[in-house]
Design a protein around this motif. Sequence first.
Motif, PDB file in Angstrom:
ATOM      1  N   ARG A  91       0.866  -1.177   0.000  1.00 19.83           N
ATOM      2  CA  ARG A  91       0.000   0.000   0.000  1.00 19.83           C
ATOM      3  C   ARG A  91       0.904   1.229   0.000  1.00 19.83           C
ATOM      4  NH1 ARG A  91      -5.255  -0.973   1.933  1.00 19.83           N
ATOM      5  NH2 ARG A  91      -5.594   1.219   1.386  1.00 19.83           N
ATOM      6  N   THR A  92       0.598   2.226  -0.806  1.00 19.75           N
ATOM      7  CA  THR A  92       1.508   3.369  -0.957  1.00 19.75           C
ATOM      8  C   THR A  92       0.752   4.685  -0.790  1.00 19.75           C
ATOM      9  OG1 THR A  92       1.173   3.359  -3.356  1.00 19.75           O
ATOM     10  CG2 THR A  92       3.060   2.116  -2.508  1.00 19.75           C
ATOM     11  N   ALA A  93       1.394   5.640  -0.109  1.00 17.61           N
ATOM     12  CA  ALA A  93       0.783   6.960   0.066  1.00 17.61           C
ATOM     13  C   ALA A  93       1.871   8.011   0.226  1.00 17.61           C
ATOM     14  CB  ALA A  93      -0.147   6.978   1.271  1.00 17.61           C
ATOM     15  N   GLY A  94       1.591   9.218  -0.266  1.00 20.21           N
ATOM     16  CA  GLY A  94       2.509  10.343  -0.121  1.00 20.21           C
ATOM     17  C   GLY A  94       1.745  11.587   0.299  1.00 20.21           C
ATOM     18  N   PHE A  95       2.359  12.373   1.205  1.00 18.57           N
ATOM     19  CA  PHE A  95       1.719  13.576   1.725  1.00 18.57           C
ATOM     20  C   PHE A  95       2.736  14.711   1.755  1.00 18.57           C
ATOM     21  CE2 PHE A  95      -0.509   9.935   3.335  1.00 18.57           C
ATOM     22  CZ  PHE A  95      -1.858  10.282   3.232  1.00 18.57           C
ATOM     23  N   HIS A  96       2.431  15.814   1.050  1.00 15.36           N
ATOM     24  CA  HIS A  96       3.336  16.958   1.046  1.00 15.36           C
ATOM     25  C   HIS A  96       2.617  18.141   0.426  1.00 15.36           C
ATOM     26  CE1 HIS A  96       4.290  17.249  -3.286  1.00 15.36           C
ATOM     27  NE2 HIS A  96       4.159  15.935  -3.311  1.00 15.36           N
ATOM     28  N   ALA A 147       3.620  20.922   9.358  1.00  9.78           N
ATOM     29  CA  ALA A 147       3.945  19.544   9.707  1.00  9.78           C
ATOM     30  C   ALA A 147       2.796  18.861  10.451  1.00  9.78           C
ATOM     31  CB  ALA A 147       5.217  19.505  10.555  1.00  9.78           C
ATOM     32  N   ALA A 148       2.114  19.592  11.325  1.00  8.66           N
ATOM     33  CA  ALA A 148       1.003  18.990  12.066  1.00  8.66           C
ATOM     34  C   ALA A 148      -0.084  18.505  11.116  1.00  8.66           C
ATOM     35  CB  ALA A 148       0.433  20.002  13.062  1.00  8.66           C
ATOM     36  N   GLU A 149      -0.316  19.266  10.037  1.00 10.51           N
ATOM     37  CA  GLU A 149      -1.327  18.873   9.057  1.00 10.51           C
ATOM     38  C   GLU A 149      -0.869  17.657   8.262  1.00 10.51           C
ATOM     39  OE1 GLU A 149      -4.863  18.839   7.020  1.00 10.51           O
ATOM     40  OE2 GLU A 149      -4.311  20.034   8.782  1.00 10.51           O
ATOM     41  N   ILE A 150       0.401  17.628   7.869  1.00  8.97           N
ATOM     42  CA  ILE A 150       0.933  16.454   7.169  1.00  8.97           C
ATOM     43  C   ILE A 150       0.818  15.221   8.058  1.00  8.97           C
ATOM     44  CG2 ILE A 150       3.001  15.419   6.145  1.00  8.97           C
ATOM     45  CD1 ILE A 150       1.762  17.641   4.453  1.00  8.97           C
ATOM     46  N   ASN A 151       1.135  15.361   9.332  1.00 11.84           N
ATOM     47  CA  ASN A 151       0.988  14.244  10.275  1.00 11.84           C
ATOM     48  C   ASN A 151      -0.448  13.755  10.326  1.00 11.84           C
ATOM     49  OD1 ASN A 151       3.685  14.400  10.935  1.00 11.84           O
ATOM     50  ND2 ASN A 151       3.368  15.319  12.948  1.00 11.84           N
ATOM     51  N   ASP A 152      -1.391  14.677  10.487  1.00  9.82           N
ATOM     52  CA  ASP A 152      -2.799  14.292  10.612  1.00  9.82           C
ATOM     53  C   ASP A 152      -3.276  13.550   9.373  1.00  9.82           C
ATOM     54  OD1 ASP A 152      -2.942  15.450  13.101  1.00  9.82           O
ATOM     55  OD2 ASP A 152      -3.922  17.287  12.423  1.00  9.82           O
ATOM     56  N   ARG A 153      -2.914  14.046   8.210  1.00  6.20           N
ATOM     57  CA  ARG A 153      -3.375  13.414   6.971  1.00  6.20           C
ATOM     58  C   ARG A 153      -2.787  12.008   6.820  1.00  6.20           C
ATOM     59  NH1 ARG A 153      -2.492  18.546   2.792  1.00  6.20           N
ATOM     60  NH2 ARG A 153      -3.786  20.034   3.945  1.00  6.20           N
ATOM     61  N   SER A 154      -1.496  11.888   7.103  1.00  6.57           N
ATOM     62  CA  SER A 154      -0.851  10.581   6.909  1.00  6.57           C
ATOM     63  C   SER A 154      -1.303   9.569   7.969  1.00  6.57           C
ATOM     64  CB  SER A 154       0.669  10.730   6.925  1.00  6.57           C
ATOM     65  OG  SER A 154       1.130  11.324   8.116  1.00  6.57           O
ATOM     66  N   LEU A 155      -1.517  10.017   9.198  1.00  7.82           N
ATOM     67  CA  LEU A 155      -1.993   9.100  10.235  1.00  7.82           C
ATOM     68  C   LEU A 155      -3.420   8.654   9.956  1.00  7.82           C
ATOM     69  CD1 LEU A 155      -0.475  10.858  13.368  1.00  7.82           C
ATOM     70  CD2 LEU A 155       0.214   8.634  12.437  1.00  7.82           C
ATOM     71  N   SER A 156      -4.230   9.550   9.411  1.00  7.21           N
ATOM     72  CA  SER A 156      -5.595   9.161   9.029  1.00  7.21           C
ATOM     73  C   SER A 156      -5.551   8.086   7.954  1.00  7.21           C
ATOM     74  CB  SER A 156      -6.370  10.382   8.530  1.00  7.21           C
ATOM     75  OG  SER A 156      -6.584  11.312   9.572  1.00  7.21           O
ATOM     76  N   TRP A 157      -4.596   8.222   7.031  1.00 11.20           N
ATOM     77  CA  TRP A 157      -4.455   7.197   5.997  1.00 11.20           C
ATOM     78  C   TRP A 157      -4.032   5.866   6.621  1.00 11.20           C
ATOM     79  CZ3 TRP A 157      -0.017   4.530   4.305  1.00 11.20           C
ATOM     80  CH2 TRP A 157      -0.221   3.715   3.178  1.00 11.20           C
ATOM     81  N   LEU A 158      -3.070   5.908   7.530  1.00 13.62           N
ATOM     82  CA  LEU A 158      -2.641   4.675   8.185  1.00 13.62           C
ATOM     83  C   LEU A 158      -3.809   3.991   8.887  1.00 13.62           C
ATOM     84  CD1 LEU A 158       0.813   5.662   9.754  1.00 13.62           C
ATOM     85  CD2 LEU A 158       0.411   4.095   7.860  1.00 13.62           C
ATOM     86  N   ASP A 159      -4.661   4.779   9.519  1.00 13.31           N
ATOM     87  CA  ASP A 159      -5.800   4.213  10.238  1.00 13.31           C
ATOM     88  C   ASP A 159      -6.859   3.658   9.292  1.00 13.31           C
ATOM     89  OD1 ASP A 159      -4.636   4.877  12.648  1.00 13.31           O
ATOM     90  OD2 ASP A 159      -5.722   6.774  12.847  1.00 13.31           O
ATOM     91  N   SER A 160      -6.791   4.056   8.023  1.00 11.51           N
ATOM     92  CA  SER A 160      -7.805   3.605   7.067  1.00 11.51           C
ATOM     93  C   SER A 160      -7.422   2.316   6.355  1.00 11.51           C
ATOM     94  CB  SER A 160      -8.043   4.698   6.017  1.00 11.51           C
ATOM     95  OG  SER A 160      -6.944   4.781   5.102  1.00 11.51           O
ATOM     96  N   ILE A 161      -6.174   1.888   6.503  1.00 12.47           N
ATOM     97  CA  ILE A 161      -5.718   0.690   5.797  1.00 12.47           C
ATOM     98  C   ILE A 161      -6.458  -0.521   6.351  1.00 12.47           C
ATOM     99  CG2 ILE A 161      -3.755  -0.823   5.354  1.00 12.47           C
ATOM    100  CD1 ILE A 161      -1.958   1.617   5.478  1.00 12.47           C
ATOM    101  N   GLY A 162      -7.045  -1.274   5.431  1.00  9.20           N
ATOM    102  CA  GLY A 162      -7.905  -2.352   5.885  1.00  9.20           C
ATOM    103  C   GLY A 162      -7.387  -3.749   5.641  1.00  9.20           C
ATOM    104  N   ASP A 163      -6.141  -3.919   5.207  1.00  8.82           N
ATOM    105  CA  ASP A 163      -5.621  -5.267   4.999  1.00  8.82           C
ATOM    106  C   ASP A 163      -4.241  -5.386   5.633  1.00  8.82           C
ATOM    107  OD1 ASP A 163      -3.685  -4.210   3.192  1.00  8.82           O
ATOM    108  OD2 ASP A 163      -5.145  -4.317   1.565  1.00  8.82           O
ATOM    109  N   ASP A 164      -3.640  -6.556   5.509  1.00  9.73           N
ATOM    110  CA  ASP A 164      -2.368  -6.834   6.172  1.00  9.73           C
ATOM    111  C   ASP A 164      -1.163  -6.612   5.271  1.00  9.73           C
ATOM    112  OD1 ASP A 164      -3.647  -7.555   8.515  1.00  9.73           O
ATOM    113  OD2 ASP A 164      -3.887  -9.648   7.884  1.00  9.73           O
ATOM    114  N   ARG A 165      -1.374  -6.047   4.102  1.00  5.67           N
ATOM    115  CA  ARG A 165      -0.231  -5.796   3.229  1.00  5.67           C
ATOM    116  C   ARG A 165       0.684  -4.741   3.842  1.00  5.67           C
ATOM    117  NH1 ARG A 165      -2.118  -3.896  -2.393  1.00  5.67           N
ATOM    118  NH2 ARG A 165      -3.945  -3.137  -1.240  1.00  5.67           N
TER     119      ARG A 165
END
Length: 445
Positions: A91-96, A147-165
Motif C-alpha cells: 500500500r503506498t501513500a505520499g503527503f506533502h 507539519a502537524a497537518e501532514i501528520n494528521d493526513r498521513s496518520l488518518s491514511w494509516l488508520d484507514s488501511i484495511g488489509d495486512d499488506r
Amino acid sequence: MTDRPNTILLSIDALRADHLGAHGYNRETSPFLDELADRELEFTTAISASSHTREAVPALLSGRYPDVFAANGYRYVPKTVADRLSEARFRTAGFHSNPYVSRAYGYDSGFDTFDDDLVLGQNRFVALAQRALNKFVLNKGEYHARAAEINDRSLSWLDSIGDDRPFFLWNHYMDPHGPYNPPAGYTYADRELSNDEAQTLYQKTIDSPDEIVDEERQLLIDAYDGEIRYLDDQLRAFFDSLDDRGLLEESLIVVTADHGDAFGEHGYYTHPRYLHESLLHVPLIVSLPGERGNETVTTPVSTLDIVPMILEYAGEPESELPREPLVNRDGQLVFDDSVVFASATGEDEHEGIRRFAARGERWKAVLEREIDSGEIVSEGVYDLVEDPREQSELNPKQADSIEFLEELRSFSASRVDSVDGSEQEEGTQDQSAEIDERLEALGYK
C-alpha cells in the motif's frame, strides 16, 4: 523482523545538518532528532545528490542521479520507489505540499493515495496559481501545509488501511523552507514576524542578497531555527503516534532532507544551484525494523543510497541503480565507496553549465562543465578538515588530492552527456517564464 516490513520515508525540505544539535549546533533546535540519532543508526556525513528540490527529491525517490531529471525538464521519470513497491503489492501513500514534486509533474505515479495539497487539478499552471491564491487572495499566510497537518493526513491514511499488506508512506515536510515564519512561540528572535514581513525579507534574499544587513541575516537564522524547533516537536508527535499504533518496531523508518539552505556564507541565500556543504550536507537517521543497537557512521554516504536500502528490505533488490544500499537485510552496513557525487545544472546566466562535486572524508573536489561541449570551465579542491566552511579553494596542482579530482573529472564526463542544455519545460519558453515568475512571487527559488 517481518519478511517485508513497512517503510516510512520522512524527508524535510531545506534542512541543513549543521543546524541540529546532533551535528554540534549551539541551539537546542532538535531535541527529538538528537535523541533519535543517539538511539538509532545515524550517518553524520550524508550528502544530497543535488542542492535544490527539482533534482534532489526525484533522485531521493528514485535512487538515480539527478541529471536524469534535469534532462527531462524536471518531470517524473519512472520508476520511483513508489512504483516499485506498488508493483510488489505494498500500500503506498505520499503527503506533502511542494508544487515541484506534485501530481502536476507526474509524481503521483505509484501512489494509491497522493495528497500534494493541490486541489485544482493536474495542470501545472493551475496548481501554481492555487498556491498564489492561498497566499495572497485567501490570506492563509502560509504557502505550504504545516507539519502537524501532514501528520494528521498521513496518520488518518494509516488508520484507514484495511488489509495486512505492508505499506510505504512518504511524508515531505516543508516547514524549514522559506519564507521562515515559525508558529507563535517558536521563534528565537526578539519578536515574531508577520506573514508579510517574512515574505518580504525572504524575497530580499533572492532579489538583493548583497543588501541583507547583519540584523536581517540574524533574523532569518532565528526564524529558520524556530521552524526546525517546531518541526522537531511534530516529528516527536508523529513517532509517538506510530508507537501507539504498534508500528515502530515493525517498520523501516528513514529521516533525511532533500538539501540544505544558505545564509550568506558564499554570497547567496536560500538554495540556488551551487554545491557548497551548507546545501549538500543533510541529516540522515535510519531506524531499522526489529532490535538493533545504535551506531554512528562517519563515512560519506549519498541520499541515493536510500532507495536501494528500501528495496532491499522490501525483498525487491535493484541491481540497475548506480549505488548500493546503506544497510542490507541482515542489518549490516554496506559501504559503496568513500567518494560521493553531487551535481546541479546552473540557472540564469549559468544555465549552460552543470556543476559537479565529489565528497570524501577529507577532500572535496568541484568542477563546472559546459553542457553542450563538455569542456571543463573551472575546477578546484577543498580540504574540509582545515577549511570546513569552504572559504579557501586550493589549486588542484598543489593539493594532495589529484587522484580524487581525477575521479570527479571522469564521473562528470560520463554524466554531462545526459543533460540537454536547451531542454525546456512542456510548453513554450514564455510559459516556463510564467512558472518561474509565480514561484518567485511565492518566495520559491
